[in-house]
Design an enzyme around this catalytic site. Structure first.
Site, mmCIF file in Angstrom:
data_model
loop_
_atom_site.group_PDB
_atom_site.id
_atom_site.type_symbol
_atom_site.label_atom_id
_atom_site.label_comp_id
_atom_site.label_asym_id
_atom_site.label_seq_id
_atom_site.Cartn_x
_atom_site.Cartn_y
_atom_site.Cartn_z
ATOM 1 N N ARG A 251 -13.175 -8.262 9.420
ATOM 2 C CA ARG A 251 -14.465 -7.580 9.302
ATOM 3 C C ARG A 251 -15.498 -8.651 8.816
ATOM 4 O O ARG A 251 -16.510 -8.271 9.148
ATOM 5 C CB ARG A 251 -14.292 -6.358 8.276
ATOM 6 N N LYS B 174 0.744 -1.153 0.080
ATOM 7 C CA LYS B 174 0.041 -0.146 0.018
ATOM 8 C C LYS B 174 0.799 1.183 -0.098
ATOM 9 O O LYS B 174 0.432 2.355 -0.001
ATOM 10 C CB LYS B 174 -0.921 -0.065 1.325
ATOM 11 N N SER C 206 -9.685 1.777 5.308
ATOM 12 C CA SER C 206 -9.051 3.002 5.163
ATOM 13 C C SER C 206 -8.930 3.391 3.811
ATOM 14 O O SER C 206 -9.141 4.570 3.437
ATOM 15 C CB SER C 206 -7.473 2.672 5.740
#
Ligand code: COA
Length: 163
Positions: free
Chosen positions: A92, A41, A129
């Protein structure tokens, strides 16, 4: 004394991360929140680690047993240096499973450290994010996803870039 380490990029920190830090702090004596770099990332990074450090310190200032720091290099080396006995990560949904299993297994192979998973709070399970970065780019209202200080910082940064 049980020391746990919760590492992530937190770029930017969301309500989901803060909820997780609060809950993780209750299952150990000392929680180290470590801001690192995910090589995959790196190119899309938004805040630098020092900016995230300031924000996360502010959000956790009332939790006595939480320490926030940055790290570089391998996570397991940092965990050993900090004498953490286990790692904490969040999932999640099952979509996170494969990625998290790979990391947990690699970290275990490298160091013997176990990873404990907490399920993300159902209210925040759709937040990521990268979603926040995208919504920010389109100047959406971020109040439901991130604390006001993060939203303010995101828009200050985007406004600087668009000048
Ligand atoms: N609430 C909200 N979002 C959550 C969440 C929750 N409870 N749980 C996970 N997420 C989201 C994050 O927002 C993030 O979203 P994004 O992909 O859109 O950025 C994603 O899930 C997971 O990111 P994060 O928890 O920040 O971790 P990461 O996977 O980016 O970071 C490191 C991983 C930094 C811990 C890892 O790359 C690392 O250890 N690096 C050091 C080098 C190393 O040791 N590498 C080998 C690892 S095996």
């Amino acid at each position: 004394m049980m020391k746990a380490l919760f590492a992530g990029t937190f770029d930017p920190p969301t309500f989901g991360h803060i909820d997780l830090i609060q809950r993780a702090s209750k299952i150990c004596d000392h929680l180290i929140v470590a801001i690192g770099v995910n090589m995959a990332k790196k190119e899309q990074s938004f805040f630098d680690k020092e900016e995230i450090l300031i924000l996360l310190k502010e959000f956790t200032s009332k939790i006595q047993n939480v320490e926030v720091c940055t790290f570089s290099g391998l996570l397991v080396d940092f965990a050993k240096k900090k004498q953490a006995q286990f790692l904490i990560r969040s999932m999640r949904s099952t979509a996170d499973l494969e990625y998290e299993m790979q990391m947990a297994r690699a970290n275990h192979q490298l160091s013997g450290l176990e990873t404990i998973f907490l399920m993300a709070n159902a209210h925040f399970e759709y937040i990521s994010s990268s979603l926040i970065r995208e919504l920010g780019f389109y100047r959406a209202n971020l109040a439901k996803f991130v604390p006001p200080a993060v939203e303010k910082h995101i828009y200050e940064k985007l406004n600087q870039h668009s000048r």
